[in-house]
Design a protein around this motif. Structure first.
Motif, mmCIF file in Angstrom:
data_model
loop_
_atom_site.group_PDB
_atom_site.id
_atom_site.type_symbol
_atom_site.label_atom_id
_atom_site.label_comp_id
_atom_site.label_asym_id
_atom_site.label_seq_id
_atom_site.Cartn_x
_atom_site.Cartn_y
_atom_site.Cartn_z
ATOM 1 N N TYR A 1 7.409 -11.774 5.210
ATOM 2 C CA TYR A 1 6.722 -10.655 4.569
ATOM 3 C C TYR A 1 7.707 -9.734 3.860
ATOM 4 O O TYR A 1 8.862 -9.591 4.255
ATOM 5 C CB TYR A 1 5.889 -9.860 5.584
ATOM 6 C CG TYR A 1 6.683 -9.141 6.651
ATOM 7 C CD1 TYR A 1 6.982 -7.782 6.536
ATOM 8 C CD2 TYR A 1 7.123 -9.809 7.792
ATOM 9 C CE1 TYR A 1 7.696 -7.113 7.523
ATOM 10 C CE2 TYR A 1 7.836 -9.155 8.780
ATOM 11 C CZ TYR A 1 8.122 -7.805 8.644
ATOM 12 O OH TYR A 1 8.834 -7.147 9.620
ATOM 13 N N CYS A 2 7.203 -9.117 2.801
ATOM 14 C CA CYS A 2 7.987 -8.195 1.985
ATOM 15 C C CYS A 2 7.326 -6.824 2.031
ATOM 16 O O CYS A 2 6.133 -6.699 1.724
ATOM 17 C CB CYS A 2 8.046 -8.709 0.542
ATOM 18 S SG CYS A 2 8.801 -7.558 -0.633
ATOM 19 N N ARG A 3 8.083 -5.811 2.422
ATOM 20 C CA ARG A 3 7.578 -4.436 2.459
ATOM 21 C C ARG A 3 8.096 -3.674 1.254
ATOM 22 O O ARG A 3 9.305 -3.505 1.079
ATOM 23 C CB ARG A 3 8.025 -3.724 3.731
ATOM 24 C CG ARG A 3 7.289 -4.136 4.967
ATOM 25 C CD ARG A 3 7.612 -3.218 6.130
ATOM 26 N NE ARG A 3 7.128 -1.849 5.932
ATOM 27 C CZ ARG A 3 6.933 -0.992 6.921
ATOM 28 N NH1 ARG A 3 7.179 -1.359 8.168
ATOM 29 N NH2 ARG A 3 6.498 0.225 6.673
ATOM 30 N N SER A 4 7.185 -3.197 0.426
ATOM 31 C CA SER A 4 7.609 -2.462 -0.762
ATOM 32 C C SER A 4 8.113 -1.071 -0.425
ATOM 33 O O SER A 4 8.964 -0.526 -1.130
ATOM 34 C CB SER A 4 6.443 -2.368 -1.753
ATOM 35 O OG SER A 4 6.057 -3.652 -2.192
ATOM 36 N N THR B 1 0.836 -1.193 0.000
ATOM 37 C CA THR B 1 0.000 0.000 0.000
ATOM 38 C C THR B 1 0.876 1.250 0.000
ATOM 39 O O THR B 1 2.087 1.186 0.235
ATOM 40 C CB THR B 1 -0.942 0.043 1.219
ATOM 41 O OG1 THR B 1 -0.247 0.567 2.354
ATOM 42 C CG2 THR B 1 -1.485 -1.334 1.552
ATOM 43 N N ASP B 2 0.243 2.408 -0.228
ATOM 44 C CA ASP B 2 0.977 3.677 -0.175
ATOM 45 C C ASP B 2 0.751 4.394 1.152
ATOM 46 O O ASP B 2 1.055 5.573 1.293
ATOM 47 C CB ASP B 2 0.576 4.584 -1.343
ATOM 48 C CG ASP B 2 -0.921 4.850 -1.392
ATOM 49 O OD1 ASP B 2 -1.641 4.401 -0.463
ATOM 50 O OD2 ASP B 2 -1.382 5.498 -2.352
ATOM 51 N N ASP B 3 0.229 3.654 2.133
ATOM 52 C CA ASP B 3 -0.030 4.209 3.463
ATOM 53 C C ASP B 3 0.955 3.589 4.449
ATOM 54 O O ASP B 3 0.840 2.402 4.790
ATOM 55 C CB ASP B 3 -1.466 3.901 3.883
ATOM 56 C CG ASP B 3 -1.852 4.573 5.195
ATOM 57 O OD1 ASP B 3 -0.951 4.852 6.018
ATOM 58 O OD2 ASP B 3 -3.057 4.813 5.405
ATOM 59 N N PRO B 4 1.935 4.354 4.938
ATOM 60 C CA PRO B 4 2.942 3.779 5.841
ATOM 61 C C PRO B 4 2.358 3.251 7.142
ATOM 62 O O PRO B 4 2.905 2.314 7.734
ATOM 63 C CB PRO B 4 3.904 4.948 6.088
ATOM 64 C CG PRO B 4 3.142 6.178 5.726
ATOM 65 C CD PRO B 4 2.191 5.780 4.652
ATOM 66 N N VAL B 5 1.245 3.830 7.587
ATOM 67 C CA VAL B 5 0.615 3.353 8.823
ATOM 68 C C VAL B 5 0.047 1.951 8.615
ATOM 69 O O VAL B 5 0.255 1.041 9.426
ATOM 70 C CB VAL B 5 -0.487 4.324 9.286
ATOM 71 C CG1 VAL B 5 -1.227 3.742 10.501
ATOM 72 C CG2 VAL B 5 0.109 5.684 9.634
ATOM 73 N N VAL B 6 -0.665 1.772 7.507
ATOM 74 C CA VAL B 6 -1.220 0.451 7.191
ATOM 75 C C VAL B 6 -0.093 -0.552 6.980
ATOM 76 O O VAL B 6 -0.150 -1.687 7.469
ATOM 77 C CB VAL B 6 -2.115 0.521 5.937
ATOM 78 C CG1 VAL B 6 -2.543 -0.887 5.503
ATOM 79 C CG2 VAL B 6 -3.337 1.380 6.202
#
Length: 228
Positions: free
Chosen positions: A103-106, A83-88
């Motif tokens: 998990y992979c964080r984009s 997502t483009d929401d750092p909080v989410v």
């Protein structure tokens, strides 16, 4: 302010995901790219995104058109956070970490438990190039350079060599199957012969190295005849 963890050596693996649940949170351009990469693996895929998105009709995908909720990762073995929401993104990462899910964080690749390499596929041959998330663009550049040196015929070469190995292990022939034999096959231009569909010459090469019973037809490897 949080700082990036110091770089360490990554351990590359090839995951067998068939039948396993993969969750993709966020179905924008990055999420769709992850979907394209995972779809051929036979994994069960769940996509979570409040906006509509196009999904390939042959993909086994459960699409939830809503925001991510705690508990959405239940049963997952791999998660892509896109997502483009750092909080989410942080919420999803926290849940994945708590459940010991890879998990992979984009948005922050080094803060995930894995990064995804740039991949080149030639049928059963897979070449992966990674910069550990440091520069995906550079990894893609190297992948493209390698692609220029690895034609499609390498995929069929892998199929032939795998068939030789299976037959050799099953029948316990006296031929010594090792890297030296494989080098001889490649040194005698197995790959160019495949590219030019020289079936008779391939059979001659296989028979010269392994003896009777190792022609393409006996190995059940099919190469379409015709113009290369």
């Amino acid at each position: 302010m949080k700082t990036e963890p110091p770089p360490t050596a990554d351990y590359p693996v090839a995951l067998h995901l068939s039948g396993r649940l993969v969750v993709i949170v966020g179905a924008g351009q990055v999420g769709k790219r992850k979907l394209r990469g995972v779809a051929p693996t036979g994994a069960r895929i769940k996509i979570i995104d409040p906006a509509g998105t196009e999904i390939h009709p042959t993909t086994k995908t459960d699409y939830l058109q809503r925001e991510y909720r705690p508990g959405d990762l239940s049963g997952a073995e791999l998660v892509f956070i896109c997502t483009d929401d750092p909080v989410v993104n942080q919420q999803v990462a926290d849940e994945a970490a708590a459940l010991s899910i890879w998990y992979c964080r984009s948005d922050q690749p080094r803060r995930g438990s894995l990064t995804v390499p740039a991949v080149l596929r030639r049928e059963n041959l897979t070449v992966a190039v990674s910069t550990g998330g440091g520069s995906p663009a550079l990894a893609a550049l190297f992948r493209d350079r390698i692609a220029e040196m690895v034609p499609d015929s390498w995929g069929k070469a892998v199929e032939i060599i795998a068939a030789v190995r299976r037959k050799w292990l099953t029948e316990q022939t006296e031929v010594k199957y090792n890297q030296e034999v494989l080098r001889k096959l490649l040194d005698q231009e197995l790959v160019p012969l495949i590219a030019h569909k020289q079936i008779k010459k391939i059979d001659q090469l296989l028979l010269s190295q392994f003896g009777a019973g190792f022609t393409l037809s006996e190995l059940r490897v099919k190469i379409d005849e015709g113009a290369p």
